[in-house]
Motif scaffolding. Structure first.
Motif, PDB file in Angstrom:
ATOM      1  N   UNK A 175       0.841  -1.201   0.000  1.00 30.59           N
ATOM      2  CA  UNK A 175       0.000   0.000   0.000  1.00 30.59           C
ATOM      3  C   UNK A 175       0.877   1.253   0.000  1.00 30.59           C
ATOM      4  N   UNK A 176       1.909   1.271   0.852  1.00 32.57           N
ATOM      5  CA  UNK A 176       2.804   2.424   0.902  1.00 32.57           C
ATOM      6  C   UNK A 176       3.534   2.616  -0.420  1.00 32.57           C
ATOM      7  N   UNK A 177       3.967   1.524  -1.042  1.00 32.91           N
ATOM      8  CA  UNK A 177       4.643   1.628  -2.337  1.00 32.91           C
ATOM      9  C   UNK A 177       3.686   2.141  -3.408  1.00 32.91           C
ATOM     10  N   UNK A 178       2.418   1.686  -3.367  1.00 33.12           N
ATOM     11  CA  UNK A 178       1.423   2.175  -4.330  1.00 33.12           C
ATOM     12  C   UNK A 178       1.184   3.671  -4.163  1.00 33.12           C
ATOM     13  N   UNK A 179       1.072   4.117  -2.913  1.00 30.56           N
ATOM     14  CA  UNK A 179       0.859   5.543  -2.654  1.00 30.56           C
ATOM     15  C   UNK A 179       2.074   6.349  -3.119  1.00 30.56           C
ATOM     16  N   UNK A 180       3.277   5.853  -2.829  1.00 32.01           N
ATOM     17  CA  UNK A 180       4.490   6.520  -3.305  1.00 32.01           C
ATOM     18  C   UNK A 180       4.487   6.661  -4.818  1.00 32.01           C
ATOM     19  N   UNK A 181       4.193   5.547  -5.500  1.00 36.98           N
ATOM     20  CA  UNK A 181       4.206   5.548  -6.966  1.00 36.98           C
ATOM     21  C   UNK A 181       3.161   6.517  -7.514  1.00 36.98           C
ATOM     22  N   UNK A 182       1.975   6.541  -6.870  1.00 34.04           N
ATOM     23  CA  UNK A 182       0.924   7.440  -7.348  1.00 34.04           C
ATOM     24  C   UNK A 182       1.311   8.898  -7.136  1.00 34.04           C
ATOM     25  N   UNK A 183       1.857   9.229  -5.959  1.00 34.62           N
ATOM     26  CA  UNK A 183       2.259  10.607  -5.689  1.00 34.62           C
ATOM     27  C   UNK A 183       3.326  11.074  -6.677  1.00 34.62           C
ATOM     28  N   UNK A 184       4.297  10.209  -6.966  1.00 28.05           N
ATOM     29  CA  UNK A 184       5.346  10.577  -7.917  1.00 28.05           C
ATOM     30  C   UNK A 184       4.760  10.739  -9.314  1.00 28.05           C
ATOM     31  N   UNK A 185       3.891   9.806  -9.718  1.00 23.54           N
ATOM     32  CA  UNK A 185       3.299   9.867 -11.062  1.00 23.54           C
ATOM     33  C   UNK A 185       2.471  11.133 -11.247  1.00 23.54           C
ATOM     34  N   UNK A 186       1.657  11.462 -10.244  1.00 23.56           N
ATOM     35  CA  UNK A 186       0.854  12.680 -10.323  1.00 23.56           C
ATOM     36  C   UNK A 186       1.759  13.906 -10.292  1.00 23.56           C
ATOM     37  N   UNK A 187       2.829  13.846  -9.479  1.00 19.13           N
ATOM     38  CA  UNK A 187       3.759  14.967  -9.407  1.00 19.13           C
ATOM     39  C   UNK A 187       4.507  15.224 -10.695  1.00 19.13           C
ATOM     40  N   UNK A 227      12.093   6.435  -0.154  1.00 13.68           N
ATOM     41  CA  UNK A 227      11.787   5.092   0.333  1.00 13.68           C
ATOM     42  C   UNK A 227      12.193   4.956   1.799  1.00 13.68           C
ATOM     43  N   UNK A 228      13.370   5.483   2.139  1.00 14.82           N
ATOM     44  CA  UNK A 228      13.824   5.422   3.533  1.00 14.82           C
ATOM     45  C   UNK A 228      12.872   6.187   4.447  1.00 14.82           C
ATOM     46  N   UNK A 229      12.452   7.376   4.018  1.00 15.68           N
ATOM     47  CA  UNK A 229      11.524   8.178   4.826  1.00 15.68           C
ATOM     48  C   UNK A 229      10.188   7.451   4.985  1.00 15.68           C
ATOM     49  N   UNK A 230       9.745   6.765   3.934  1.00 13.78           N
ATOM     50  CA  UNK A 230       8.468   6.061   3.985  1.00 13.78           C
ATOM     51  C   UNK A 230       8.484   4.918   4.989  1.00 13.78           C
TER      52      UNK A 230
END
Length: 431
Positions: free
Chosen positions: A318-330, A412-415
Motif C-alpha cells: 500500500x505504501x509503495x502504491x501511494x508513493x508511486x501514485x504521488x510521484x506519477x501525479x507529481x 523510500x527510507x523516509x516512507x
C-alpha cells in the motif's frame, strides 16, 4: 468515476497551458455539475477555510523570499559557501547545493532558490567546464531543499488542508532535507571525480584565502536569518506566522541598512511580485478547499481507501502504491496541486494503515521533490533550464540520475523508517 474524470480534467487543462488556478476552477465546475452541489453554501465554506491565522504565514514567507532576492542575501550566501568548499573537486557544485539549502531555510520556496541561486552560479559553473544540462539538473534538485528544510510553503499548505501542526511538519522534513543535501553533494563529488574537470586546477571564481574573514563577515547577517526564524519557532518565542513576519522585517533591515542592495524600487517590486504569487496560491487554495468539500461529502476518500484495500491489504505494498501514485501525479501536476488536492485524499488510507499524519506530510514533501523534476511537466527543472540557458533535453538524463540514486532512495527510507520524520518533532515536543 467522477473523481477520476476530475483528475483527468485537471491534468488535461494543465497540459494545455491553462493557469493552475483556473484549471482548479474548471475541475470545481465539473464536480458541481456532476454531483449537483449547491454553490452558495460551498462558496461560504471555501471562504471560511481561508480565514486562518496560520495561512497568513504563506504571503509573509513569499514576501521574505522576494526581499532576500532584492536585498543581496543570496549573493553573500553563495560567497560564503564557495569559501567553505574552496579548492575541492566539485567544490562549486557543492556550493550550489549548500547555498540552495541555506536559502531554502530562509525563503521556504523552490522557485525563489532557482531564481536567486541559479542566476548567480550557472555561468561560473559553466566556465569551469560543468555541462549546463548537468548544472541545471543539480540546480533543480537542490532548489527543492526549500520544500524540505523548514520553513516550507508546501508544509504550510499541507498543514492547513489536513489540520496538522505546522511546527511539527517543519520539524518532520528537517532530516529528509539534510539527507537530500548530503546525497546531492556526494553525487556531485562522484560526478566531478569521474566526468568533470579538476576544480582545484580550474581555479577561477575561488575566493582567495585572505578574504575568508571578510566573506564570512558579509555572510553573517544572511546566515543569522535561519537561526532567528527556526530558533524562534522551536524555542517557543513565536509561531510560524509570527516567524514569517519577523523574516520580512529582518530581510528589509539587512537589505536596506547592512548590505544596502535593497532600494525602494526593489522593495516595491518585491511587494508586487509577492502579491501576484500569493494571489495565485490563494485562488488555488480556495478552489481546492471547495473541491475537497465536495469529495468528502460524496465519500471519495473512503471509496479510495476501499479500492486500494481491494487490491492488497499488505501495508508495504500500500505504501509503495501511494508513493508511486504521488510521484506519477507529481510528474504532471505542480507541488501545490499534489499537496492541496491529492494528499488529503490519501490521508484516511494512510491513517488506516498506521501512518502518522505528520509522517505522511514528510512522504508527500519527498514525492514533490521527485515529481517537480520529472518529465513531462517538471516545472522546476524547466525553470532551472531557462535560467541555465540550455534545452531541457540536456538536463533530463542527469536529473533522472540524481532522482534514481539520491531522491528516490531517500523517499523510500523516509516512507519505511518513520523515525527519520518523527524523531525531531518528538524530541522538540511539538508532536
Amino acid at each position: 468515476m467522477e473523481p477520476i474524470w476530475a483528475i483527468l480534467i485537471l491534468i488535461v487543462l494543465m497540459v494545455f497551458g491553462v493557469p493552475v488556478a483556473w484549471s482548479f476552477a474548471g475541475v470545481l465546475m465539473f464536480l458541481i455539475w456532476a454531483y449537483d452541489v449547491g454553490t452558495s453554501t460551498l462558496l461560504l465554506q471555501g471562504f471560511r477555510s481561508l480565514d486562518s491565522v496560520i495561512l497568513l504565514a504563506l504571503p509573509l514567507f513569499v514576501l521574505a523570499g522576494y526581499l532576500m532576492q532584492s536585498g543581496g542575501v543570496a549573493r553573500r550566501l553563495i560567497g560564503f559557501m564557495e569559501l567553505m568548499v574552496r579548492g575541492r573537486k566539485g567544490g562549486l557544485g557543492a556550493a550550489l547545493v549548500l547555498s540552495s539549502g541555506v536559502f531554502g531555510a530562509i525563503s521556504g520556496t523552490a522557485t525563489a532558490a532557482v531564481a536567486s541561486i541559479g542566476t548567480i552560479m550557472v555561468d561560473p559553473l559553466a566556465k569551469r567546464g560543468y555541462p549546463r544540462g548537468y548544472t541545471s539538473a543539480l540546480l533543480g534538485l537542490s532548489s527543492l531543499l526549500g520544500i524540505l528544510i523548514p520553513p516550507s510553503l508546501t508544509m504550510i499548505l499541507f498543514g492547513v488542508v489536513t489540520r496538522q501542526s505546522i511546527t511539527a511538519l517543519f520539524a518532520a522534513t528537517l532530516v529528509p532535507g539534510i539527507l537530500l543535501l548530503i546525497g546531492l553533494i556526494i553525487f556531485n563529488r562522484f560526478m566531478a571525480k569521474r566526468f568533470l574537470p579538476d576544480v582545484a586546477e580550474a581555479g577561477a571564481h575561488v575566493p582567495p584565502r585572505d578574504s575568508g574573514g571578510k566573506t564570512f563577515g558579509k555572510a553573517l547577517p544572511a546566515l543569522s536569518m535561519p537561526v532567528i526564524i527556526l530558533g524562534g519557532i522551536y524555542g517557543g518565542v513565536f509561531t510560524p506566522t509570527e516567524a514569517a513576519a519577523v523574516a520580512c522585517v529582518v530581510a528589509i533591515f539587512i537589505g536596506f541598512f547592512i548590505y544596502r542592495d535593497l532600494t525602494f524600487r526593489g522593495l516595491w517590486d518585491s511587494f508586487v511580485e509577492a502579491g501576484e504569487t500569493t494571489g495565485t496560491i490563494i485562488f488555488i487554495l480556495l478552489f481546492s478547499f471547495m473541491i475537497g468539500r465536495v469529495m468528502v461529502a460524496e465519500g471519495v476518500p473512503q471509496d479510495l481507501t476501499r479500492a486500494v484495500a481491494a487490491l492488497t491489504e499488505n501495508r508495504i505494498l500500500i505504501l509503495l502504491l501511494v508513493n508511486a501514485f504521488l510521484i506519477s501525479v507529481g510528474m504532471i501536476m505542480d507541488d501545490l496541486s499534489v499537496t492541496v488536492v491529492i494528499a488529503p485524499l490519501f490521508m484516511p488510507l494512510m491513517i488506516g494503515v498506521g501512518v502518522d499524519p505528520v509522517h505522511f506530510g514528510s512522504i508527500v514533501a519527498c514525492s514533490v521533490v521527485i515529481g517537480a523534476n520529472s518529465p513531462p511537466v517538471a516545472p522546476i527543472l524547466y525553470m532551472a533550464c531557462r535560467i541555465g540557458k540550455v534545452s531541457i533535453h540536456h538536463a533530463i538524463t542527469p536529473a533522472l540520475q540524481m532522482i534514481f540514486f539520491v531522491a528516490l532512495p531517500i523517499m523510500i527510507a523516509v516512507t519505511f523508517v518513520p523515525a527519520l520524520s518523527l524523531a525531531v518533532p518528538r524530541m522538540l515536543g511539538v508532536h
